[in-house]
Design an enzyme around this catalytic site. Structure first.
Site, PDB file in Angstrom:
ATOM      1  N   LYS A 132       0.867  -1.192   0.000  1.00  0.00           N
ATOM      2  CA  LYS A 132       0.000   0.000   0.000  1.00  0.00           C
ATOM      3  C   LYS A 132       0.891   1.226   0.000  1.00  0.00           C
ATOM      4  CE  LYS A 132      -4.508   0.748   0.342  1.00  0.00           C
ATOM      5  NZ  LYS A 132      -5.617  -0.159   0.024  1.00  0.00           N
ATOM      6  N   ASP A 172      -7.058   4.239  -4.403  1.00  0.00           N
ATOM      7  CA  ASP A 172      -7.691   4.067  -3.091  1.00  0.00           C
ATOM      8  C   ASP A 172      -8.324   5.434  -2.800  1.00  0.00           C
ATOM      9  OD1 ASP A 172      -7.663   1.920  -0.751  1.00  0.00           O
ATOM     10  OD2 ASP A 172      -7.387   3.836   0.233  1.00  0.00           O
TER      11      ASP A 172
HETATM   12  N1  GLU Z   1      -7.393   0.042  -2.792  1.00  0.00           N
HETATM   13  C1  GLU Z   1      -8.136  -1.139  -3.090  1.00  0.00           C
HETATM   14  C2  GLU Z   1      -8.147  -2.061  -1.898  1.00  0.00           C
HETATM   15  O1  GLU Z   1      -8.153  -1.597  -0.772  1.00  0.00           O
HETATM   16  C3  GLU Z   1      -7.709  -1.798  -4.395  1.00  0.00           C
HETATM   17  C4  GLU Z   1      -6.275  -2.171  -4.501  1.00  0.00           C
HETATM   18  C5  GLU Z   1      -5.876  -2.683  -5.870  1.00  0.00           C
HETATM   19  O2  GLU Z   1      -6.708  -2.782  -6.760  1.00  0.00           O
HETATM   20  O3  GLU Z   1      -4.689  -2.962  -6.010  1.00  0.00           O
HETATM   21  O4  GLU Z   1      -8.199  -3.257  -2.010  1.00  0.00           O
END
Ligand code: GLU
Length: 453
Positions: A132, A172
């Site tokens: 992340k 996100d």
């Molecule tokens: N931010 C999204 C999550 O919390 C998607 C992450 C992604 O697609 O890599 O899963």
């Protein structure tokens, strides 16, 4: 000489260590505690996991990159923000997870999100590790040009740490299609390579159909699976939803499509309550408000009569059959969980990451409410990101019908894994336990195979 190092510490000792090593990082400690509470009983009779210190290693990110992001605003002021990428674990695939731009972003928040992502991605069954990233940059009130300059500066630092086989970021909170466009453009410019390094891209340049819908739709598919298992259905149910972004509005659309009625949406300033139901036209208006005009949800009541706006409040006191927290972490606390239970809620399904506090989760469990944690229920988003990676690698693009079918299957599969690993007495399922154990097993199995590293 015998070692004094205790390989099989108990849960309390383990958590003391986590707290000591991560001072002041409350969100991260909270996320680890929740997983460890289920994993410890599971590995009690499996000394190989203790010997290899598997959980201890998953709870220590592989690495954290932190960097300065310097940009110029429209008045030529030099602005300085901080950026991060937390690469938590790549045992089962390249690091994968979103980028968040929000003033609340700090290392603790990103570490918790990367840790959760590791389990979530494992549950999808696809080859994706957990990561992340983000920045404390606040996109609210910024012009398109300011956002572009910020994204370009952010990527100028990040690009050397990511790649289609190493780490694949996505969106996100605060990072949607506009930001992904700027980020992808800058990556391509810096490297000279067009490759599937980000997901959530526009369909013109390698994005996948259904990716915008996937998190919200997937969460409602999970909700439907839970309800079906207890002989209920979405049809005719009232739903309270928090958030007004991509996840919340697509969850709302799917609830409507399945014959439910959406009563609320919210943003960080307050919530709107529309007893007539927030139908598909109203949702389209909210999406335009948020994505094009970058407005606030309070404007809803000027447009639609019969609705009320509640400044500074969250929607959990509104009576409903199902609740879907789709905004952010720790947005549903124990007293609010109690209000939902007292008002007869039958299911709570999380579109956001860790929106319910630990005490809130306890309230739902004690009251026997069907409760799906975000790491299982919102995994549809990253799952379709995984499908975007496959399409990019194969240089193909699949149509909406095929992707929606795949999403349906993926969510059913995740639901079944939770039921399998979270089965309790009298047919009850602890979905938190099921998600934690099923997510852990796969990552742990890979880590054991690799030896000590
Ligand atoms: N931010 C999204 C999550 O919390 C998607 C992450 C992604 O697609 O890599 O899963």
């Amino acid at each position: 000489m015998a070692s004094v190092y205790d390989r099989q510490v108990d849960f309390d000792t383990f958590m003391e260590g986590v707290e000591k090593r991560n001072p002041g990082q409350d969100e991260f400690v909270q996320a680890v505690r929740e997983v460890a509470a289920d994993v410890f009983p599971f590995i009690e009779d499996k000394p190989e996991y203790h010997e290899a210190q598997i959980l201890r290693r998953i709870a220590e990110p592989d690495r954290i990159v932190s960097f300065r992001v310097c940009w110029e605003d429209d008045d030529n002021n030099v602005r300085v923000e901080r950026g991060w990428r937390v690469q938590n674990n790549n045992a089962i695939g390249p690091y994968k997870g979103g980028i968040r731009f929000h003033p609340t972003v700090n290392e603790s928040v990103l570490k918790f999100l990367a840790f959760e992502q590791t389990f979530k991605n494992s549950l999808t069954g696809l080859p994706m590790g957990g990561g992340k990233g983000g920045s404390n940059f606040n996109p609210r009130g910024k012009s398109d040009n300011e956002v572009m300059r910020f994204c370009q500066s952010f990527m100028t630092e990040l690009y050397r740490h990511i790649g289609p086989h190493t780490d694949v970021p996505a969106g996100d909170i605060g990072v949607g299609s506009r930001e992904i466009g700027y980020l992808f453009g800058q990556y391509k410019r810096l490297t000279g390579r067009w490759e599937g390094v980000l997901t959530g891209k526009g369909c013109e340049y390698g994005g996948s159909a259904m990716r915008p819908e996937a998190t919200g739709y997937g969460a409602v598919y999970f909700l439907r699976n839970m309800l079906t298992r207890s002989e209920h259905d979405v049809e005719g149910k009232t739903a309270v939803i928090s958030g007004a972004g991509n996840v919340a509005t697509h969850a709302a659309k799917k609830i409507n499509a399945l014959g439910g009625k959406v009563l609320t949406l919210s943003d960080s300033d307050g919530f709107v309550h529309d007893p007539d139901g927030i139908d598909q036209d109203k949702i389209a208006w909210v999406r335009e408000l948020k994505n094009e005009r970058r407005g606030r949800i309070s404007e809803y009541v000027e447009e639609f009569t019969g609705a009320t706006y509640h400044e500074g409040k969250r929607p959990w006191h509104v009576e409903c059959d199902v609740a879907m927290p789709c905004a952010t972490q720790n947005e549903l606390e124990a007293d609010e969980a109690r209000a939902l239970v007292d008002n007869g809620v039958m299911a709570v399904c999380e579109g956001a990451n860790m929106p319910t506090t630990k005490n809130g989760v306890d309230v739902f469990h004690e009251a026997d409410v069907l409760y799906a944690p975000g790491k299982a229920a919102n995994a549809g988003g990253v799952a379709v990101s995984g499908l975007e990676m496959s399409q990019n690698a194969e240089r193909v693009s699949w149509n909406r019908e095929k992707l929606d079918d795949m999403l349906l299957d993926l969510m059913s599969d995740i639901h079944d894994k939770c039921v399998d690993r979270g089965a309790g007495s009298r047919g009850r399922v602890n979905y938190v336990k099921g998600a934690n154990i099923a997510g852990f097993e796969r990552v742990a199995g890979a880590m054991l195979a690799f030896g000590v590293m």
